[in-house]
Design a protein around this motif. Structure first.
Motif, PDB file in Angstrom:
ATOM      1  N   GLY A   1       0.823  -1.204   0.000  1.00  0.00           N
ATOM      2  CA  GLY A   1       0.000   0.000   0.000  1.00  0.00           C
ATOM      3  C   GLY A   1       0.857   1.255   0.000  1.00  0.00           C
ATOM      4  O   GLY A   1       0.532   2.247  -0.663  1.00  0.00           O
TER       5      GLY A   1
ATOM      6  N   HIS B   1       1.118   4.312  -2.644  1.00  0.00           N
ATOM      7  CA  HIS B   1       1.083   5.716  -2.215  1.00  0.00           C
ATOM      8  C   HIS B   1       2.281   6.476  -2.775  1.00  0.00           C
ATOM      9  O   HIS B   1       2.148   7.614  -3.257  1.00  0.00           O
ATOM     10  CB  HIS B   1       1.076   5.789  -0.690  1.00  0.00           C
ATOM     11  CG  HIS B   1       1.164   7.184  -0.150  1.00  0.00           C
ATOM     12  ND1 HIS B   1       0.145   8.109  -0.291  1.00  0.00           N
ATOM     13  CD2 HIS B   1       2.172   7.819   0.519  1.00  0.00           C
ATOM     14  CE1 HIS B   1       0.510   9.252   0.269  1.00  0.00           C
ATOM     15  NE2 HIS B   1       1.732   9.105   0.768  1.00  0.00           N
TER      16      HIS B   1
ATOM     17  N   GLN C   1      -7.543  -6.732   4.835  1.00  0.00           N
ATOM     18  CA  GLN C   1      -7.880  -5.340   4.553  1.00  0.00           C
ATOM     19  C   GLN C   1      -6.754  -4.627   3.809  1.00  0.00           C
ATOM     20  O   GLN C   1      -7.006  -3.779   2.953  1.00  0.00           O
ATOM     21  CB  GLN C   1      -8.193  -4.609   5.867  1.00  0.00           C
ATOM     22  CG  GLN C   1      -9.530  -4.977   6.480  1.00  0.00           C
ATOM     23  CD  GLN C   1     -10.695  -4.636   5.555  1.00  0.00           C
ATOM     24  OE1 GLN C   1     -10.743  -3.559   4.953  1.00  0.00           O
ATOM     25  NE2 GLN C   1     -11.631  -5.563   5.431  1.00  0.00           N
ATOM     26  N   ASP C   2      -5.507  -4.962   4.148  1.00  0.00           N
ATOM     27  CA  ASP C   2      -4.384  -4.335   3.446  1.00  0.00           C
ATOM     28  C   ASP C   2      -4.388  -4.701   1.965  1.00  0.00           C
ATOM     29  O   ASP C   2      -4.037  -3.883   1.110  1.00  0.00           O
ATOM     30  CB  ASP C   2      -3.058  -4.761   4.084  1.00  0.00           C
ATOM     31  CG  ASP C   2      -2.847  -4.118   5.448  1.00  0.00           C
ATOM     32  OD1 ASP C   2      -3.454  -3.061   5.696  1.00  0.00           O
ATOM     33  OD2 ASP C   2      -2.083  -4.677   6.259  1.00  0.00           O
TER      34      ASP C   2
ATOM     35  N   GLN D   1      -6.897  -2.649   0.246  1.00  0.00           N
ATOM     36  CA  GLN D   1      -6.388  -1.296   0.043  1.00  0.00           C
ATOM     37  C   GLN D   1      -5.481  -1.236  -1.187  1.00  0.00           C
ATOM     38  O   GLN D   1      -5.531  -0.273  -1.965  1.00  0.00           O
ATOM     39  CB  GLN D   1      -5.617  -0.842   1.290  1.00  0.00           C
ATOM     40  CG  GLN D   1      -5.219   0.623   1.286  1.00  0.00           C
ATOM     41  CD  GLN D   1      -6.419   1.559   1.274  1.00  0.00           C
ATOM     42  OE1 GLN D   1      -7.483   1.214   1.768  1.00  0.00           O
ATOM     43  NE2 GLN D   1      -6.251   2.736   0.691  1.00  0.00           N
TER      44      GLN D   1
ATOM     45  N   ARG E   1      -7.670  -1.267  -4.200  1.00  0.00           N
ATOM     46  CA  ARG E   1      -8.321   0.033  -4.413  1.00  0.00           C
ATOM     47  C   ARG E   1      -7.356   1.021  -5.063  1.00  0.00           C
ATOM     48  O   ARG E   1      -7.751   1.801  -5.932  1.00  0.00           O
ATOM     49  CB  ARG E   1      -8.818   0.597  -3.079  1.00  0.00           C
ATOM     50  CG  ARG E   1      -9.981  -0.159  -2.469  1.00  0.00           C
ATOM     51  CD  ARG E   1     -10.548   0.572  -1.268  1.00  0.00           C
ATOM     52  NE  ARG E   1     -11.507  -0.254  -0.545  1.00  0.00           N
ATOM     53  CZ  ARG E   1     -11.247  -0.874   0.596  1.00  0.00           C
ATOM     54  NH1 ARG E   1     -10.057  -0.742   1.162  1.00  0.00           N
ATOM     55  NH2 ARG E   1     -12.171  -1.614   1.181  1.00  0.00           N
ATOM     56  N   ARG E   2      -6.103   0.991  -4.622  1.00  0.00           N
ATOM     57  CA  ARG E   2      -5.122   1.935  -5.164  1.00  0.00           C
ATOM     58  C   ARG E   2      -4.738   1.594  -6.600  1.00  0.00           C
ATOM     59  O   ARG E   2      -4.227   2.445  -7.324  1.00  0.00           O
ATOM     60  CB  ARG E   2      -3.874   1.958  -4.282  1.00  0.00           C
ATOM     61  CG  ARG E   2      -4.085   2.654  -2.942  1.00  0.00           C
ATOM     62  CD  ARG E   2      -2.765   2.755  -2.193  1.00  0.00           C
ATOM     63  NE  ARG E   2      -2.882   3.509  -0.962  1.00  0.00           N
ATOM     64  CZ  ARG E   2      -2.810   4.828  -0.873  1.00  0.00           C
ATOM     65  NH1 ARG E   2      -2.622   5.541  -1.970  1.00  0.00           N
ATOM     66  NH2 ARG E   2      -2.924   5.442   0.286  1.00  0.00           N
TER      67      ARG E   2
ATOM     68  N   SER F   1      -6.989   0.229  -8.812  1.00  0.00           N
ATOM     69  CA  SER F   1      -8.322  -0.236  -9.210  1.00  0.00           C
ATOM     70  C   SER F   1      -8.431  -0.520 -10.702  1.00  0.00           C
ATOM     71  O   SER F   1      -9.104  -1.467 -11.110  1.00  0.00           O
ATOM     72  CB  SER F   1      -9.381   0.790  -8.793  1.00  0.00           C
ATOM     73  OG  SER F   1      -9.136   2.038  -9.419  1.00  0.00           O
TER      74      SER F   1
ATOM     75  N   GLU G   1     -16.037  -4.454  -2.468  1.00  0.00           N
ATOM     76  CA  GLU G   1     -15.163  -3.769  -1.517  1.00  0.00           C
ATOM     77  C   GLU G   1     -14.359  -2.651  -2.175  1.00  0.00           C
ATOM     78  O   GLU G   1     -13.890  -1.741  -1.498  1.00  0.00           O
ATOM     79  CB  GLU G   1     -14.205  -4.771  -0.866  1.00  0.00           C
ATOM     80  CG  GLU G   1     -14.863  -5.757   0.079  1.00  0.00           C
ATOM     81  CD  GLU G   1     -15.328  -5.098   1.363  1.00  0.00           C
ATOM     82  OE1 GLU G   1     -14.873  -3.977   1.652  1.00  0.00           O
ATOM     83  OE2 GLU G   1     -16.152  -5.698   2.070  1.00  0.00           O
TER      84      GLU G   1
END
Length: 721
Positions: free
Chosen positions: A321, A325, A366-367, A370, A373-374, A376, A405
């Motif tokens: 993640g 970022h 969950q990680d 994430q 999502r980043r 996607s 999710e």
């Protein structure tokens, strides 16, 4: 010259020849000199009053150490050149400072005491020179006279003084260099030996200070690995955290060394656990997005890629993640650099592997969500492709949950794939959208389907079936008018398997004799079978008309259509079963081979629509199309298709004509070729006349009557017909 005793004798002989006697030096520690000055050539013996060393020492100066190295070099010349006379060595010793001579003597005595216990290829003179240099550097470092960053410079200077000695002794490193083998520089060797002599407290103190980048990465690794072996993860974590925090240094040199070291130490950051690797990646990413110097950008990029690789390999999703970022920051501030780094980072390339991990996990981390999502855009494409290849129902459901999710961004990306993607990508998104956004699916597909060939029409129908949405029957009905005619029978089959009773009225219309004139007889037959699967009472009138209708003394409809109607009536109301047998003239064996019902508890995404029967003997069949003819041996058959052994390569997914010879009878139809096991091909009948369909039924009846055990056993989940 590799025996310390002989060297001591040589010094003693030279001293004796010069002073007229011999003696034994006092015992000052190596790397220091006595506080009592030794005048001239006076002998130091236990019996000489005032000349015995009493224990006080003062540190050697750097000039004295270098002079000692030169003296050892001269010893090497004497040992390697037989023409050199002892008088020349005496002359050299006369010029040498007494402190230096005494220190060399003490060093040789120390080495002589350790000769029996040491086994090394390093020549004695070189060992003595290295030992003196390291002890001198260590003493000055421990007293705080030099910083750790100056130690390496000091050792480099002394290493240059030893070059002549190394050339004389012809060390193994020279031979290795000539052979093309990468050899560690002598200054680096001295530096490593120096670090080994530093006490552990001193090492920890340096590595927790702002001078940590001055310590070579190999030395940092050695100490951190030692801490990890002891289980001291807290100390190891503190050292590594302090190390990457040196990227905040004002001067460029510490930042440069830190960037180089991070690339070399990347694998250690996962050792202590916690979020250490993620914190290091975050720090490097932030530094890279702000760094204006091109050379530093290159070094930081290498460190970022190396740390990212460790996070991917170890599947540390929290750290990944941070990689995403960091890439977002670089995309904003350094877009060109971000484009260069993206393929080297490789997070998107490993998304399929991460998705498989999510499928196997009881709960998706969950990680990991994430990370998806980043990324996607790429994640949605990979999720859609994986859904396309799902075999089990629980896998499909997990894929749907993961896409949910991802939130609105993921769903929007899925819509874009269907709207603008290539046929392969767009078709793979249909299954997920059939569960998550039916309005968009029914809005976009009518525009896309006319652009695609029959293969992708077939894929769309299968994807909607795999999606298993409760209203998929209605969705398929909306698309019937634009689907390829050869895909229609499969779509009607899936409507019946869906259990969606809102689809009954259109199916009734399709099953009625008058409304079926413009369609393939097989589509009408499939509509009748689907009405039986849905068990809707309002279809009874139409089905009875198909079964019982007569013209004069003959039945109005083909026997195959009447059999399908009778089977559907028996499913809707079992009371029709006995009436059918008594009044219709149909045989029980013919009625026994019927369309299978949907099984909601089936673990597989693809359910059989007809029972597959292993034939008592194989039949020859010919498959022909625009690319030629091919023969297969059919060994398994059902009312919907079959499987056979192929003799050459057939184009899976293509449409072909099939001709099965059964004695003097022939079964004709159009088929879509399906993937099967090695050297086998599956085929699905997508169009045939009712007479050929009835002949196929009779073939299956005869196979069952002669070999009742020929029904295939439990399905193994392969996508059979």
């Amino acid at each position: 010259m590799n025996d310390p005793q002989k060297l001591l004798q040589l010094i003693a002989a030279a001293e004796g020849a010069h002073s007229g006697g011999g003696g034994e030096a006092g015992g000052a520690p190596v790397g220091s000199v006595p506080t009592m000055r030794i005048a001239g050539n006076a002998r130091i013996t236990e019996g000489t009053a005032g000349a015995v060393w009493t224990g006080g020492v003062v540190p050697l100066q750097e000039e004295e150490v270098i002079q000692a190295i030169r003296l050892l070099t001269r010893f090497g010349e004497v040992g390697s050149d037989p023409n050199v006379q002892p008088e020349q060595l005496q002359k050299e010793l006369t010029k040498t400072d007494s402190n230096t001579k005494l220190n060399v003597q003490q060093l040789l005595e120390s080495l002589a005491a350790n000769v029996p216990t040491e086994n090394t290829d390093t020549p004695l003179l070189m060992k003595a020179a290295e030992h003196m240099a390291i002890r001198f550097a260590l003493e000055r470092f421990q007293k705080g006279e030099v910083k750790v960053n100056a130690v390496h410079q000091m050792l480099e200077h002394m290493s240059r003084q030893m070059d002549t000695l190394r050339q004389i002794l012809k060390l193994q490193e020279d031979k290795m260099s000539k052979a093309g083998i990468l050899v560690e520089s002598h200054a680096d060797i001295l530096d490593r030996m120096f670090w080994a002599e530093v006490p552990e407290a001193g090492k920890k103190s340096v590595l927790l200070s702002h001078e940590a980048p001055c310590v070579p990465a190999r030395n940092v690794r050695q100490f951190v690995e030692l801490l990890l072996q002891r289980g001291d993860k807290e100390a190891a974590s503190s050292i590594l955290q302090n190390y990457f925090s040196c990227l905040d240094a004002r001067d460029v040199e510490p930042r440069r060394r830190t960037a180089i070291g991070l690339a070399q130490l990347a694998d250690l950051f996962a050792g202590p656990g916690g979020d250490l690797l993620g914190a290091a990646i975050r720090k490097v990413g932030e530094a890279l997005s702000k760094e204006p110097d091109p050379e530093m950008q290159s070094l930081l990029s290498a460190a970022f890629v190396r740390l990212s690789s460790e996070a991917s390999t170890r599947k540390l999703y929290g750290a990944l993640g941070e990689v995403c970022h960091g890439m977002d920051l670089m995309t904003k501030h350094r877009p060109v650099l971000a484009n260069e780094l993206r393929p080297r980072i490789g997070v998107e390339n490993r998304l399929p592997e991460f998705i498989e991990e999510a499928l196997r996990s009881p709960q998706v981390p969950q990680d990991l969500l994430q990370v998806l999502r980043r990324t996607s855009q790429a994640a949605v494409e990979h999720l859609a492709d994986r859904f396309f290849r799902c075999m089990r129902r629980d896998e499909c459901d997990r894929m749907v949950d993961v896409v949910k999710e991802l939130g609105p961004a993921g769903l929007q990306q899925l819509r874009e794939v269907l709207r603008t993607g290539q046929p392969r990508q767009a078709a793979s998104a249909v299954g997920l959208l059939s569960r998550l956004d039916v309005p968009t699916l029914l809005e976009l597909l009518p525009a896309r389907l006319p652009e695609w060939n029959r293969f992708y029409h077939d894929v769309v129908v299968r994807q909607i079936a795999y999606g298993a949405a409760h209203d998929r029957g209605r969705s398929l009905l909306e698309l019937l008018e634009i689907l390829d005619p050869l895909v229609l029978p499969q779509a009607v089959d899936e409507i019946g398997m869906s259990g969606d009773r809102t689809a009954v009225p259109p199916l009734v219309v399709m099953a009625e004799a008058g409304d079926a004139q413009g369609r393939s007889p097989l589509v009408q037959l499939k509509a009748v079978e689907s009405l039986g699967r849905l068990r809707e009472a309002e279809s009874v009138a139409v089905l009875r008309n198909l079964l019982e209708g007569k013209k004069m003394w003959k039945w109005s409809h083909h026997r195959e259509l009447r059999i399908a109607a009778a089977q559907a009536l028996a499913k809707i109301d079992p009371r029709y079963g006995s009436q059918v047998l008594s009044d219709s003239g149909l045989e029980p064996a013919e009625l026994a081979i019927a369309a299978l019902d949907s099984a909601p508890a089936c673990p597989w995404v693809r359910q059989r629509r007809y029972e597959r029967i292993v034939l008592r003997k194989t039949f020859s069949a010919t498959i022909s199309s625009s690319w030629g003819k091919s023969s297969i041996l059919v060994r398994e058959l059902s009312l919907g298709g079959g499987m056979g052994t192929k003799e050459d390569n057939l184009r899976v997914g293509s449409e072909a004509n099939i001709l099965i010879s059964v004695g003097v009878r022939q079964i004709r139809g159009q088929v879509l070729l399906r993937r099967a096991r090695v050297n086998e091909v599956g085929f699905e009948i997508v169009n045939t006349d009712l007479e050929s369909r009835y002949r196929l039924r009779r073939l299956l009846v005869e196979s069952l009557q002669r070999a009742p055990e020929s029904k295939s056993g439990d399905w193994d989940g392969q996508r059979k017909l």
